[in-house]
Design a protein around this motif. Structure first.
Motif, PDB file in Angstrom:
ATOM      1  N   ASN A  25      37.798  41.251  37.313  1.00 16.21           N
ATOM      2  CA  ASN A  25      39.165  41.694  38.016  1.00 16.21           C
ATOM      3  C   ASN A  25      40.134  40.698  37.922  1.00 16.21           C
ATOM      4  O   ASN A  25      40.090  39.659  38.531  1.00 16.21           O
ATOM      5  N   THR A  75      40.480  53.186  43.107  1.00 16.95           N
ATOM      6  CA  THR A  75      41.346  52.621  44.102  1.00 16.95           C
ATOM      7  C   THR A  75      42.093  53.601  45.114  1.00 16.95           C
ATOM      8  O   THR A  75      42.577  54.676  44.578  1.00 16.95           O
ATOM      9  N   THR A 115      43.279  41.313  38.883  1.00 20.62           N
ATOM     10  CA  THR A 115      44.640  41.900  39.654  1.00 20.62           C
ATOM     11  C   THR A 115      44.323  41.128  41.064  1.00 20.62           C
ATOM     12  O   THR A 115      43.620  40.136  41.210  1.00 20.62           O
ATOM     13  N   LYS A 116      45.275  41.554  41.578  1.00 17.68           N
ATOM     14  CA  LYS A 116      45.504  40.470  43.172  1.00 17.68           C
ATOM     15  C   LYS A 116      44.781  41.632  44.229  1.00 17.68           C
ATOM     16  O   LYS A 116      45.109  41.255  45.403  1.00 17.68           O
ATOM     17  N   SER A 117      44.195  42.560  43.874  1.00 19.80           N
ATOM     18  CA  SER A 117      43.486  43.475  44.713  1.00 19.80           C
ATOM     19  C   SER A 117      42.174  43.630  44.531  1.00 19.80           C
ATOM     20  O   SER A 117      41.417  43.746  43.636  1.00 19.80           O
ATOM     21  N   SER A 118      41.370  44.062  45.749  1.00 17.59           N
ATOM     22  CA  SER A 118      40.054  44.619  45.545  1.00 17.59           C
ATOM     23  C   SER A 118      39.859  45.723  44.856  1.00 17.59           C
ATOM     24  O   SER A 118      40.618  46.633  45.156  1.00 17.59           O
ATOM     25  N   VAL A 119      38.829  46.133  44.011  1.00 16.36           N
ATOM     26  CA  VAL A 119      38.667  47.381  43.363  1.00 16.36           C
ATOM     27  C   VAL A 119      37.312  47.736  43.599  1.00 16.36           C
ATOM     28  O   VAL A 119      36.491  47.033  43.483  1.00 16.36           O
ATOM     29  N   PRO A 147      46.638  44.641  35.929  1.00 18.34           N
ATOM     30  CA  PRO A 147      47.628  45.232  36.579  1.00 18.34           C
ATOM     31  C   PRO A 147      48.052  46.161  35.684  1.00 18.34           C
ATOM     32  O   PRO A 147      48.622  45.999  34.428  1.00 18.34           O
ATOM     33  N   GLU A 177      36.312  41.540  43.945  1.00 25.21           N
ATOM     34  CA  GLU A 177      37.406  40.978  44.690  1.00 25.21           C
ATOM     35  C   GLU A 177      38.469  40.466  43.518  1.00 25.21           C
ATOM     36  O   GLU A 177      37.916  40.069  42.310  1.00 25.21           O
ATOM     37  N   PRO A 178      39.701  40.147  43.823  1.00 25.17           N
ATOM     38  CA  PRO A 178      40.543  39.661  42.802  1.00 25.17           C
ATOM     39  C   PRO A 178      39.945  38.228  42.262  1.00 25.17           C
ATOM     40  O   PRO A 178      39.467  37.398  42.881  1.00 25.17           O
TER      41      PRO A 178
END
Length: 230
Positions: free
Chosen positions: A154, A191, A156-160, A213, A172-173
């Protein structure tokens, strides 16, 4: 005088009939394995000698018996059959009655159609009775060497959230999660929110699924070769 079955021929016929049954239900054929056959033979002789009939005689399990025979496994499944007939059996007749009995029993049928097993061991032993009575043991296995590994990274800056083989996970990010599995399965990413990601992939050995992203604040999945775990 009762007909004595040709045990090696009956064992071979059971394997052939089992593979024909699997093929008829879109399953791959299973190949004979010497270690599974040894485990099946030892147990068939024990059941015949003691006239017990259970998957756990003496406290052992199919997994225990496969391990004792040197078979390192991901999956093990076992079928048992005990057939008596005062007239005796030909090899083909015995195999046919045994396999059809398994086909018509939900639990045994399920074992015969286990999707990802690749190997089989079959053994038959005659019980020490006056009239012909035979015990058959059928073991299915998938060797441990067929385990596969894949990774999810991951960036990105978000949990998926995602689902693999029916279990929910969250990554987690900036984390990498490595999965090792005995069975193939489907990965479903999802998501919530405005830019919802919904994607499904078949898990493959050595594959890396990288979450990146996307435009407008969403998340996309990029498939790539294996990388070193973080």
């Amino acid at each position: 005088m009762p007909i004595a079955t040709d045990i090696p021929a009956a064992e071979t016929a059971i394997v052939e009939m089992t593979n024909a049954f699997r093929k008829g239900h879109a399953r791959t054929a299973v190949k004979p394995n010497a270690q599974l056959a040894a485990a099946a033979r030892a147990y068939a002789k024990k059941l015949a000698r003691t006239e017990a009939f259970s998957h756990t005689v003496g406290g052992s399990t199919p997994s225990d018996r496969a391990t004792k025979a040197g078979y390192a496994f991901c999956q093990i499944a076992e079928n048992l059959a005990s057939i008596y007939d005062s007239r005796g059996f030909t090899a083909r007749n015995y195999a046919k009655r045994t396999v059809e009995g398994w086909e018509n029993s939900p639990g045994h049928r399920r074992n015969m159609l286990t999707p990802h097993v690749t190997e089989i061991g079959v053994a038959i032993a005659r019980a020490p009775t006056r009239d012909p009575k035979y015990v058959a043991v059928q073991l299915f296995g998938r060797p441990r060497e067929l385990k596969f590994t894949f990774k999810i990274t991951n960036t990105t800056k978000s949990s998926v959230g995602y689902d693999f083989a029916g279990k929910d996970h969250v990554i987690e990010p900036r984390y990498t999660i490595t999965h090792t599995s005995c069975e193939p399965g489907t990965i479903s990413f999802q998501t919530g929110g405005r830019h919802d990601l919904k994607a499904r992939y078949e898990a493959r050995d050595g594959q890396v699924y990288t979450l990146k992203p996307a435009r407008a604040g969403g998340v996309r999945v990029e498939l790539g070769p294996r990388t070193t775990a973080n």
